[in-house]
Motif scaffolding. Structure first.
Motif, PDB file in Angstrom:
ATOM      1  N   GLU A 206       6.643   3.368   1.957  1.00 32.36           N
ATOM      2  CA  GLU A 206       7.717   2.959   1.057  1.00 32.36           C
ATOM      3  C   GLU A 206       7.366   1.606   0.443  1.00 32.36           C
ATOM      4  O   GLU A 206       7.632   0.555   1.029  1.00 32.36           O
ATOM      5  CB  GLU A 206       9.048   2.859   1.823  1.00 32.36           C
ATOM      6  CG  GLU A 206       9.434   4.102   2.603  1.00 32.36           C
ATOM      7  CD  GLU A 206       9.909   5.237   1.706  1.00 32.36           C
ATOM      8  OE1 GLU A 206       9.976   5.053   0.480  1.00 32.36           O
ATOM      9  OE2 GLU A 206      10.212   6.320   2.228  1.00 32.36           O
ATOM     10  N   PRO A 207       6.744   1.563  -0.735  1.00 39.00           N
ATOM     11  CA  PRO A 207       6.365   0.283  -1.342  1.00 39.00           C
ATOM     12  C   PRO A 207       7.595  -0.529  -1.712  1.00 39.00           C
ATOM     13  O   PRO A 207       8.589   0.001  -2.204  1.00 39.00           O
ATOM     14  CB  PRO A 207       5.577   0.701  -2.587  1.00 39.00           C
ATOM     15  CG  PRO A 207       6.069   2.075  -2.915  1.00 39.00           C
ATOM     16  CD  PRO A 207       6.403   2.713  -1.596  1.00 39.00           C
ATOM     17  N   ASP A 208       7.543  -1.829  -1.451  1.00 39.46           N
ATOM     18  CA  ASP A 208       8.691  -2.688  -1.712  1.00 39.46           C
ATOM     19  C   ASP A 208       8.211  -4.076  -2.098  1.00 39.46           C
ATOM     20  O   ASP A 208       7.198  -4.564  -1.576  1.00 39.46           O
ATOM     21  CB  ASP A 208       9.585  -2.774  -0.473  1.00 39.46           C
ATOM     22  CG  ASP A 208      10.930  -3.405  -0.768  1.00 39.46           C
ATOM     23  OD1 ASP A 208      11.886  -2.659  -1.029  1.00 39.46           O
ATOM     24  OD2 ASP A 208      11.026  -4.650  -0.748  1.00 39.46           O
ATOM     25  N   VAL A 209       8.937  -4.723  -3.004  1.00 38.45           N
ATOM     26  CA  VAL A 209       8.536  -6.040  -3.490  1.00 38.45           C
ATOM     27  C   VAL A 209       8.508  -7.067  -2.367  1.00 38.45           C
ATOM     28  O   VAL A 209       7.729  -8.025  -2.402  1.00 38.45           O
ATOM     29  CB  VAL A 209       9.464  -6.500  -4.637  1.00 38.45           C
ATOM     30  CG1 VAL A 209      10.872  -6.765  -4.125  1.00 38.45           C
ATOM     31  CG2 VAL A 209       8.908  -7.733  -5.324  1.00 38.45           C
ATOM     32  N   THR A 210       9.324  -6.884  -1.322  1.00 40.65           N
ATOM     33  CA  THR A 210       9.317  -7.811  -0.193  1.00 40.65           C
ATOM     34  C   THR A 210       7.938  -7.878   0.439  1.00 40.65           C
ATOM     35  O   THR A 210       7.462  -8.955   0.820  1.00 40.65           O
ATOM     36  CB  THR A 210      10.343  -7.377   0.867  1.00 40.65           C
ATOM     37  OG1 THR A 210      11.640  -7.365   0.275  1.00 40.65           O
ATOM     38  CG2 THR A 210      10.341  -8.314   2.052  1.00 40.65           C
ATOM     39  N   GLN A 211       7.291  -6.739   0.563  1.00 39.45           N
ATOM     40  CA  GLN A 211       5.976  -6.703   1.190  1.00 39.45           C
ATOM     41  C   GLN A 211       4.935  -7.429   0.343  1.00 39.45           C
ATOM     42  O   GLN A 211       4.000  -8.038   0.870  1.00 39.45           O
ATOM     43  CB  GLN A 211       5.575  -5.247   1.432  1.00 39.45           C
ATOM     44  CG  GLN A 211       6.532  -4.515   2.369  1.00 39.45           C
ATOM     45  CD  GLN A 211       6.437  -3.007   2.267  1.00 39.45           C
ATOM     46  OE1 GLN A 211       5.375  -2.451   2.025  1.00 39.45           O
ATOM     47  NE2 GLN A 211       7.562  -2.318   2.447  1.00 39.45           N
ATOM     48  N   PHE A 212       5.080  -7.396  -0.976  1.00 41.31           N
ATOM     49  CA  PHE A 212       4.142  -8.110  -1.846  1.00 41.31           C
ATOM     50  C   PHE A 212       4.424  -9.609  -1.836  1.00 41.31           C
ATOM     51  O   PHE A 212       3.498 -10.425  -1.875  1.00 41.31           O
ATOM     52  CB  PHE A 212       4.220  -7.574  -3.275  1.00 41.31           C
ATOM     53  CG  PHE A 212       3.104  -8.064  -4.152  1.00 41.31           C
ATOM     54  CD1 PHE A 212       1.931  -7.337  -4.274  1.00 41.31           C
ATOM     55  CD2 PHE A 212       3.211  -9.259  -4.844  1.00 41.31           C
ATOM     56  CE1 PHE A 212       0.888  -7.786  -5.073  1.00 41.31           C
ATOM     57  CE2 PHE A 212       2.183  -9.726  -5.644  1.00 41.31           C
ATOM     58  CZ  PHE A 212       1.007  -8.983  -5.759  1.00 41.31           C
TER      59      PHE A 212
END
Length: 774
Positions: A146-152
């Motif tokens: 689940e790609p999420d901006v938090t991880q970036f």
């Protein structure tokens, strides 16, 4: 006199722009993706046969002004897209309007693409700024696929992430409350969920994210550390599209498309976007991962539901009107590390709705945009053994901005913002001493920015903001400046500085590292004393920023070095050591943060590598538990932070994506325990209370030296692999396998002081995901 002088310069500049417009002409317009109708951002638009040109903004808008009357040919360049070309006739005193549509292509034109990317670097200052596209987010190993901006955001230079559970993002020395988060210009007070791997933002609805980590210009106000603005897509103008996604962590659905299709390429239309995601980790962690032992066996106590919707009305001339709404919910529990019984319940909800608009007036190259929105955020905390706590903030925001694009990538922008807020707090500290506060405020801001590009060699951007805080009856003038000098196309120097204020205070203190209770308050109207016992000059929080840097491009490697410093001269916090009702509700201290960040990025063909090494020092000065003044490290004072991200696209059809991320962080500080004592209540049973036989509770004696200890080092490796299956009718299926914390590192979440039990962040965590794009 100084304010009058600034105003006179602004008026003269606007008059000169208007006078020039009478003898010359201009070309303005928008660039769109031919397939979806979405605006294309940061596209080079050039006049063939000349050195004149411009670049589209976040709305796909461009202007090339002060042109001599005549006939010109416009051409666009963008990575992965064919050029669009059109011939335009320019007349004196008139503005020609064009819409350009570009097609995605397979063959890459390396030289053109590299030049297009460099235009942004040599014409914009971008000191302390990172722009994130959805493609960037998807290159990282994604938890549960689940790609999420938090991880970036965790790998952005200067950002410190405090953990998977209850984690928060601290940007270059600032706390979360000192960072403004905007969704299409509207404030989101708590964008990150209690399971610190996910935000409220749906990746598929993001157009781009701008993260400004320090020394941002006067367009933004009421925050003293950093800004992050999320821009969302408008929806597919030509056909219905979307996705369905399922993993052991959550389910997601996104749908967008036309309500009214355009009858021609530049015709009017109405589109919609709807996204829903629901996390059921508290259930699946037990049923699917229970065999891995604790904490999965008892269930990871995190759930959330996010809903976002938007309708866009697009006009023939590129003007548009958006209506949007959101409802974000989060629920979490804190578990006893020995029994895994619930010891606290936390929940918060954010709801809001509003409108934004963009107007491209006929016959003018000025772009007008504005907003009006209302939002509400509430949080409750029921911690066993303590009285319940609650906090809320609600209010409206409105703004109007005017942008004038000048020759040579120069720009003048000015605007007005008015907002009103109401905050409430019902709080009990560790001594069960209450603090109840209710505050209202009207805030007004007026800003002016001017970016001047001197022959692609020197760029200067002075700006000023005047911020009015009604509850404090104070006007705050805030000058800011940014400069860049291009030694060559491949070597560039930059610097920025400014003054920043805000009147929003967090209920989190400067000693928290694990705290799910995120409430907000407005600056107090009562007297606040500093650590020296003197009244502060103003209850307005104030900070000063300075940032310098150098950018170097070597072949396909982009190097960026940025030393920075922030001085928080006024830092007002809630007094959580309050013992009596007569004790002050607030105390004031100060802070100083400095650091340096070095990043290296390689993005060419099938390989993407991004490495960031950061050093920082963050210290606060305030009263210690013994009542004496002391300087101590902030709870998020991670001195060394290293991130390495690598991604490789494999397969003849480029249908395999392999990603890895490694993070190494030095230990966080904490306040050590000196001992324990028995705490009893002599009035528990009235006059019948027997102090000799009453069983008291265990109290903790903390060291007088705040944050003098350090936890252990943090390090973790995450990997993922994705296979893309292309089906018929523009349908694709993504199958992703990911593993979080691959070598099962025991990274500390917190330590239970009474039992000395260590509670760790997430252990080795495998997951899989299927996402259908249609």
């Amino acid at each position: 006199m100084r304010i009058k002088g600034i105003g006179l310069v602004i008026v003269l500049l606007l008059i000169s722009i208007s006078t020039l417009a009478q003898t010359t002409g201009a070309i303005k317009g928008f660039v769109y993706d031919k397939k979806t109708g979405e605006p294309m951002i940061y596209i080079n638009v050039r006049l063939l046969g000349t050195k004149l040109g411009g670049q589209t903004d976040v709305n796909g808008y461009f202007t090339i002004s002060q042109l001599a009357p005549g006939t010109y040919t416009i051409s666009t360049t963008q990575l992965g897209y064919d050029s669009a070309t059109v011939t335009v006739t320019v007349k004196a005193g008139q503005v020609a309007t064009e819409k350009l549509f570009i097609h995605e292509r397979e063959v890459q034109l390396g030289d053109v693409e590299i030049n297009a990317k460099k235009t942004e670097k040599i014409t914009h200052i971008d000191a302390g700024t990172t722009t994130i596209a959805p493609r960037d987010i998807k290159l990282l190993p994604s938890t549960g696929g689940e790609p999420d901006v938090t991880q970036f955001l965790q790998v952005v230079p200067g950002v410190v992430f405090t953990g998977d559970q209850g984690g928060q993002l601290y940007i270059r020395g600032g706390s979360p409350a000192q960072t403004g988060i905007l969704l299409d210009g509207v404030t989101i007070y708590n964008p990150f969920h209690s399971i610190g791997l996910f935000s409220v933002f749906e990746t598929e609805t993001i157009r781009n994210v701008d993260v400004q980590t320090a020394a941002f210009n006067a367009e933004y106000g009421n925050r003293t550390s950093a800004m992050m603005e999320v821009h969302t897509v408008d929806g597919n103008k030509n056909h219905t599209s979307g996705l369905l996604s399922i993993s052991p962590l959550m389910a997601r659905a996104v749908l967008d498309g036309p309500i009214v299709k355009p009858t021609r390429d530049n015709g009017a239309s109405i589109t919609y976007v709807l996204s829903v995601k629901d996390c059921f980790l508290d259930q699946t962690s037990k049923s699917i991962y229970g065999g891995l032992g604790e904490p999965f066996k008892s269930g990871l106590p995190y759930t959330f539901t996010d809903v976002y919707g938007k309708i866009t009305v697009n006009g023939d001339n590129g003007s548009k009107f958006n209506i949007f709404g959101f409802n974000f919910n989060d629920d979490a529990k804190l578990l006893d590390p020995a029994t895994y019984a619930t010891t606290a319940d936390f929940s918060w909800q954010a709801v809001g709705a509003g409108t934004t608009f963009i107007i491209s007036p006929s016959g003018s190259s000025t772009l007008i945009d504005g907003k009006f929105a209302y939002s509400k955020y509430n949080i409750t905390d029921n911690e066993y053994g303590f009285l319940p706590r609650g906090s809320g903030i609600n209010g409206f925001e409105t703004g109007l901005n005017f942008t004038n694009y000048l020759p040579g990538y120069s720009e003048v922008k000015y605007g007005l913002e008015v907002s009103g807020f109401h905050t409430s707090l019902n709080y009990y500290n560790g001594f069960n001493v209450p603090t109840s506060l209710d505050r209202q405020n009207t805030l007004a801001g007026l800003y002016f920015t001017w970016r001047k590009d001197f022959s692609d060699k020197f760029i200067m951007e002075p700006s000023v903001r005047f911020q009015y805080y009604s509850e404090l009856s104070k006007v705050s003038p805030e000058p800011r400046i940014g400069v860049k000098y291009n030694i060559s196309e491949n070597v560039r120097l930059k610097a920025a500085a400014g003054i920043y204020t805000q009147d929003i205070i967090s209920t989190k203190g400067d000693r928290d590292i694990v705290n799910f209770f995120t409430g907000f308050l407005l600056s107090p109207d009562e007297t606040v004393k500093n650590p020296d016992g003197n009244n502060v000059n103003s209850n307005l929080q104030t900070a000063y920023h300075l940032l310098t840097g150098i950018e170097v491009d070597i072949n396909n490697v982009e190097l960026n070095l940025e030393p920075w410093m922030k001085v928080f001269s006024e830092d007002i916090i809630l007094n959580r050591d309050k013992l009596l009702d007569t004790d002050p509700n607030f105390i004031a201290g100060s802070g100083k943060a400095y650091g340096v960040d070095l990043s290296a990025k390689y993005n060419y063909n099938r390989i993407y590598i991004w490495s960031v090494v950061s050093y920082q020092s963050v210290n606060y000065t305030n009263l210690g538990p013994d009542g004496n003044k002391q300087t101590y490290p902030a709870p998020f004072d991670r001195r060394l932070n290293i991130n390495f991200v690598g991604s490789y696209t494999a397969g003849h059809k480029k249908d395999w994506e392999l990603s890895a991320r490694f993070n190494l962080g030095s230990p966080f500080p904490f306040t050590q325990t000196q001992g324990f004592y028995e705490s009893s209540n002599p009035t528990a049973n009235g006059i019948a209370t027997n102090g000799l036989t009453q069983a008291g509770t265990i109290g903790i004696l903390y060291s007088n030296e705040i944050n003098a200890g350090r936890l252990s080092w943090y390090h973790r490796l995450d990997v993922s692999a994705k296979k893309i299956f292309t089906l018929k009718n523009n349908t694709k299926l993504d199958a992703t396998v990911s593993v979080l914390n691959d070598y099962d590192r025991n990274n500390i979440f917190y330590v239970n002081r009474l039992t000395n039990t260590r509670v760790y962040q997430l252990p080795l965590f495998p997951s899989a995901n299927l996402t259908l794009h249609f």
